[in-house]
Design a protein around this motif. Structure first.
Motif, PDB file in Angstrom:
ATOM      1  N   SER A  42      -4.171   7.049   9.030  1.00  0.00           N
ATOM      2  CA  SER A  42      -4.125   7.924   7.851  1.00  0.00           C
ATOM      3  C   SER A  42      -2.910   8.838   7.856  1.00  0.00           C
ATOM      4  O   SER A  42      -2.196   8.966   6.853  1.00  0.00           O
ATOM      5  CB  SER A  42      -5.397   8.772   7.774  1.00  0.00           C
ATOM      6  OG  SER A  42      -6.549   7.962   7.770  1.00  0.00           O
ATOM      7  N   ASN A  64       5.807   8.240   6.001  1.00  0.00           N
ATOM      8  CA  ASN A  64       5.766   6.777   5.977  1.00  0.00           C
ATOM      9  C   ASN A  64       4.663   6.319   5.040  1.00  0.00           C
ATOM     10  O   ASN A  64       3.641   5.781   5.449  1.00  0.00           O
ATOM     11  CB  ASN A  64       5.519   6.233   7.391  1.00  0.00           C
ATOM     12  CG  ASN A  64       6.604   6.635   8.345  1.00  0.00           C
ATOM     13  OD1 ASN A  64       7.774   6.666   7.981  1.00  0.00           O
ATOM     14  ND2 ASN A  64       6.222   6.965   9.568  1.00  0.00           N
ATOM     15  N   THR A  65       4.873   6.533   3.750  1.00  0.00           N
ATOM     16  CA  THR A  65       3.760   6.365   2.808  1.00  0.00           C
ATOM     17  C   THR A  65       3.635   4.958   2.244  1.00  0.00           C
ATOM     18  O   THR A  65       2.698   4.676   1.534  1.00  0.00           O
ATOM     19  CB  THR A  65       3.930   7.337   1.624  1.00  0.00           C
ATOM     20  OG1 THR A  65       5.172   7.066   0.961  1.00  0.00           O
ATOM     21  CG2 THR A  65       3.919   8.763   2.109  1.00  0.00           C
ATOM     22  N   THR A  66       4.584   4.084   2.532  1.00  0.00           N
ATOM     23  CA  THR A  66       4.551   2.750   1.945  1.00  0.00           C
ATOM     24  C   THR A  66       4.496   1.697   3.044  1.00  0.00           C
ATOM     25  O   THR A  66       5.278   1.741   3.994  1.00  0.00           O
ATOM     26  CB  THR A  66       5.795   2.499   1.073  1.00  0.00           C
ATOM     27  OG1 THR A  66       5.863   3.501   0.060  1.00  0.00           O
ATOM     28  CG2 THR A  66       5.727   1.131   0.407  1.00  0.00           C
ATOM     29  N   TRP A  67       3.573   0.756   2.909  1.00  0.00           N
ATOM     30  CA  TRP A  67       3.479  -0.351   3.867  1.00  0.00           C
ATOM     31  C   TRP A  67       3.451  -1.657   3.109  1.00  0.00           C
ATOM     32  O   TRP A  67       2.614  -1.855   2.224  1.00  0.00           O
ATOM     33  CB  TRP A  67       2.225  -0.216   4.733  1.00  0.00           C
ATOM     34  CG  TRP A  67       2.084  -1.336   5.727  1.00  0.00           C
ATOM     35  CD1 TRP A  67       3.058  -1.887   6.494  1.00  0.00           C
ATOM     36  CD2 TRP A  67       0.875  -2.027   6.056  1.00  0.00           C
ATOM     37  NE1 TRP A  67       2.542  -2.876   7.291  1.00  0.00           N
ATOM     38  CE2 TRP A  67       1.208  -2.995   7.050  1.00  0.00           C
ATOM     39  CE3 TRP A  67      -0.449  -1.934   5.634  1.00  0.00           C
ATOM     40  CZ2 TRP A  67       0.259  -3.846   7.608  1.00  0.00           C
ATOM     41  CZ3 TRP A  67      -1.390  -2.787   6.185  1.00  0.00           C
ATOM     42  CH2 TRP A  67      -1.045  -3.728   7.165  1.00  0.00           C
ATOM     43  N   THR A 113       0.847  -1.192   0.000  1.00  0.00           N
ATOM     44  CA  THR A 113       0.000   0.000   0.000  1.00  0.00           C
ATOM     45  C   THR A 113       0.884   1.244   0.000  1.00  0.00           C
ATOM     46  O   THR A 113       1.752   1.394   0.864  1.00  0.00           O
ATOM     47  CB  THR A 113      -0.917   0.042   1.234  1.00  0.00           C
ATOM     48  OG1 THR A 113      -1.591  -1.201   1.379  1.00  0.00           O
ATOM     49  CG2 THR A 113      -1.933   1.167   1.112  1.00  0.00           C
ATOM     50  N   LYS A 114       0.639   2.138  -0.946  1.00  0.00           N
ATOM     51  CA  LYS A 114       1.414   3.378  -1.016  1.00  0.00           C
ATOM     52  C   LYS A 114       0.503   4.524  -1.422  1.00  0.00           C
ATOM     53  O   LYS A 114      -0.246   4.429  -2.399  1.00  0.00           O
ATOM     54  CB  LYS A 114       2.557   3.236  -2.021  1.00  0.00           C
ATOM     55  CG  LYS A 114       3.428   4.490  -2.135  1.00  0.00           C
ATOM     56  CD  LYS A 114       4.636   4.251  -3.017  1.00  0.00           C
ATOM     57  CE  LYS A 114       5.535   5.478  -3.062  1.00  0.00           C
ATOM     58  NZ  LYS A 114       6.767   5.244  -3.847  1.00  0.00           N
ATOM     59  N   ASN A 118      -0.110   8.511   9.301  1.00  0.00           N
ATOM     60  CA  ASN A 118       1.152   7.781   9.093  1.00  0.00           C
ATOM     61  C   ASN A 118       1.471   7.672   7.613  1.00  0.00           C
ATOM     62  O   ASN A 118       2.628   7.748   7.203  1.00  0.00           O
ATOM     63  CB  ASN A 118       1.059   6.385   9.694  1.00  0.00           C
ATOM     64  CG  ASN A 118       0.974   6.403  11.199  1.00  0.00           C
ATOM     65  OD1 ASN A 118       0.893   7.461  11.802  1.00  0.00           O
ATOM     66  ND2 ASN A 118       0.988   5.233  11.813  1.00  0.00           N
ATOM     67  N   PHE A 119       0.427   7.489   6.816  1.00  0.00           N
ATOM     68  CA  PHE A 119       0.633   7.336   5.374  1.00  0.00           C
ATOM     69  C   PHE A 119       0.878   8.672   4.682  1.00  0.00           C
ATOM     70  O   PHE A 119       1.377   8.708   3.568  1.00  0.00           O
ATOM     71  CB  PHE A 119      -0.583   6.640   4.743  1.00  0.00           C
ATOM     72  CG  PHE A 119      -0.541   5.149   4.836  1.00  0.00           C
ATOM     73  CD1 PHE A 119      -0.099   4.373   3.777  1.00  0.00           C
ATOM     74  CD2 PHE A 119      -0.923   4.504   5.994  1.00  0.00           C
ATOM     75  CE1 PHE A 119      -0.045   3.000   3.865  1.00  0.00           C
ATOM     76  CE2 PHE A 119      -0.876   3.128   6.104  1.00  0.00           C
ATOM     77  CZ  PHE A 119      -0.433   2.368   5.035  1.00  0.00           C
TER      78      PHE A 119
END
Length: 611
Positions: free
Chosen positions: A433, A440-443, A249-250, A435-436
């Motif tokens: 939300s 830290n936009t990629t999990w 998820t990005k 955090n993204f």
């Protein structure tokens, strides 16, 4: 004499008419032969009609091209079995709000069962039928499982019907069972209509088993560690975790656009025997309660990747749309080394995970309410979920932000992204939300808990599941996410002497651009292998691509990245290329694959829905 002549003339005139008529028929036949006959692509449609006096009647429309004008009735379906063409069948069902919800659910089940009966049988034969007859231990487990699920079904449906009038969640659980009962009815009707002489009948309890596919692994852990321990006195712990799927998820901005973008990737992990795949779309106009005067649920339109005979994804990948709702819901299996968590769980009181997720998908207006619905009955299903509200992404501040590392966008979008993590009897939900949106936009979710509380409870060593992002995280296109998932995937059939028929069996890719409000979705079926694309633009939007052998590149990747301990090897190290049943059957004997293509060398599929 005159009478005789007149009679002869009469006969002559009749004979002339016959000759002229025959000539006209020949000419007409010639023109008909020259006319373009309709060409069908194998899409079959049907309608479920219902009245209180007559009950259900099913009208079959054979092959159809004009799907839009298929009569609606209480429910209608169009189905195309294109597994041999692209790895996926495609099924679309629509129901009508003017009918009671139970009629919509049962009618939808009948239609699906009657048109997909052959693939349902093959899926059952390849999975439940073969696994339960494997040996004495498997037979004993399946006996316990069938007894447990039968009792659970009777108790849960009774509870759901008693509470449906006052609790929207329980109303949806009741509808799930109505649809499942209709599925069995339709399966029997379809097989009978085709005059099929099946070797074995599928009992209703095995429809429950197929639809509990997401729960069976957890139930087996419970069975081995608590049911058998009590009878055998064994003290050893047994865990049956297999490598999980991967979820990417990005959410990001680019210098060229002021809008925000979502890139999402998902790969399912499973047995190769289960690879009869269907892209499904359920457009069910259910209400919040059995009262038809109540409002329609928000999530009326749910698309997902699934399997024959199963009423939810079990891949855990959903696209949900409806009144003021547009969202992505996806999950992966989470590892749990703390088997003590099962001590206080009553499996007889559990709700099947598929029923819980579909209920949440339908009744949730927001990602918060989706998480709240999922927090009910967190028994089976060691999962981590992400749910993204695409409408919220659309509503973010559109001003341009710098994308360098030192500049953090000052954006708040509460409700955009929620993560839900579940262990037996434990659940943590949180709005992540910001955090993204704050760097830290990629999990990458691959079985390691996101929340410290769940990580501690699971007793999982996080370092064993490292999946490093490319340097600089240059994953900004679907093509790059596709390649990343393939490089981090695994192929159990290529493990040499350790071959197991288990691995990543698909890839789903989804993108959403908030600036133009457009989404893009692609799915690949079958065990993954490396593809190398040659084209000017994004390969996923082009029909031109070439598959080449990337053994050398994969060897470099494997040397650079640690191998997962639970597989002992990255299968890709032994080469790339499509999975082929005829070349691996001897190495993985006893694995059923009835109805499967031999070679899984398919391009991406983007379903086109009619309704």
């Amino acid at each position: 004499m005159l009478k005789v002549v007149g009679a002869s003339w009469q006969k002559t005139r009749i004979g002339t008419y016959i000759l002229i008529g025959a000539g006209l028929l020949v000419i007409a036949a010639f023109f008909v032969a020259e006319m373009d006959r309709p060409e069908y692509d194998g899409t079959y449609c049907a309608t479920a009609l219902w009245t209180e006096k007559v009950g259900f009647q099913i009208e079959y429309w054979k092959q159809q091209n004009d799907l839009v004008n298929i009569p609606k009735g209480a429910a209608r379906i169009c189905y195309k079995d294109s597994i041999y063409q692209n790895g996926w069948a495609q099924l679309e069902i629509e129901t009508q709000r003017s009918y009671p919800d139970w009629v919509q659910a049962y009618g939808a089940g009948i239609l699906e069962g009657s048109l997909t009966w052959n693939n349902i049988y093959n899926q059952w034969l390849n999975t439940i039928g073969s696994a339960c007859d494997k040996d004495e231990n498997a037979q004993n487990f399946c006996t316990w499982l069938r007894d447990t699920l039968s009792a659970n079904y009777l108790a849960t449906k009774k509870r759901a019907l008693a509470r449906a009038d006052h609790d929207q969640y329980w109303h949806q659980i009741a509808l799930y069972f109505y649809q499942l009962e209709g599925l069995e009815t339709g399966y029997i009707r379809g097989a009978t209509r085709a005059r099929s002489d099946l070797e074995e009948e599928i009992p209703f309890v095995d429809f429950l088993l197929m639809n509990s596919a997401a729960d069976i692994q957890d139930l087996k852990i419970y069975y081995e560690n608590y049911v058998l321990k009590e009878s055998s006195g064994s003290q050893s712990e047994k865990n049956f975790f297999l490598p999980s799927a991967t979820m990417f998820t990005k959410i990001f901005q680019t210098e060229a656009s002021s809008g925000w973008q979502l890139l999402f990737g998902h790969s399912s992990a499973g047995s190769y025997s289960s690879m009869l795949r269907i892209q499904k779309r359920y457009k069910f106009r259910y209400h919040f309660s059995p009262d038809q005067r109540s409002n329609s649920v928000p999530g009326v339109d749910i698309s997902f990747t699934g399997y024959p005979g199963i009423l939810g994804s079990t891949d855990d990948f959903y696209i949900v749309k409806g009144r003021q709702v547009q969202s992505i819901v996806a999950g992966v299996t989470m590892r749990n080394e703390n088997l003590e968590l099962w001590k206080n769980i009553d499996v007889a009181d559990a709700i099947p995970l598929t029923a819980r997720v579909m209920a949440a998908n339908r009744i949730a207006q927001s990602r918060r309410s989706w998480a709240k619905a999922m927090s009910r009955h967190p028994f089976t299903g060691n999962k981590q979920w992400v749910s993204v509200d695409l409408n919220k992404l659309n509503g973010l501040d559109g001003s341009q932000h710098s994308v360098d590392e030192e500049s953090v966008p000052e954006v708040s979008a509460n409700g955009l992204v929620w993560i839900v993590e579940q262990l037996p009897g434990r659940l943590h939900v949180e709005d992540v939300s910001n955090n993204f949106l704050s760097g830290n936009t990629t999990w990458v979710a691959n079985g390691v808990p996101y929340f410290d509380e769940i990580l501690e409870a699971s007793r999982v060593p996080a370092e064993n599941f490292s999946m490093d992002l490319p340097e600089g995280d240059d994953l900004t296109t679907l093509e790059s996410v596709d390649k990343y998932l393939r490089l981090n995937g695994f192929r159990g059939d290529l493990l040499g002497d350790e071959s197991v028929p288990y691995g990543n069996i698909d890839i789903k890719l989804f993108a959403f651009n908030s600036e133009i409000g457009v989404s893009d979705y692609h799915a690949f079926a079958g065990p993954i292998f490396m593809r190398f694309h040659h084209n000017q633009d994004d390969a996923l939007t082009s029909e031109s691509h070439v598959v080449v052998d990337l053994t050398t590149e994969l060897e470099v990747i494997t040397d650079r990245r640690p191998v997962r301990n639970d597989m002992r090897a990255i299968a890709m190290r032994q080469g790339s290329g499509p999975f082929k049943w005829s070349t691996v059957a001897e190495r993985i004997p006893g694995v059923e694959h009835e109805g499967h293509p031999d070679v899984w060398d398919f391009d991406h599929v983007s379903p086109k829905w009619a309704w």
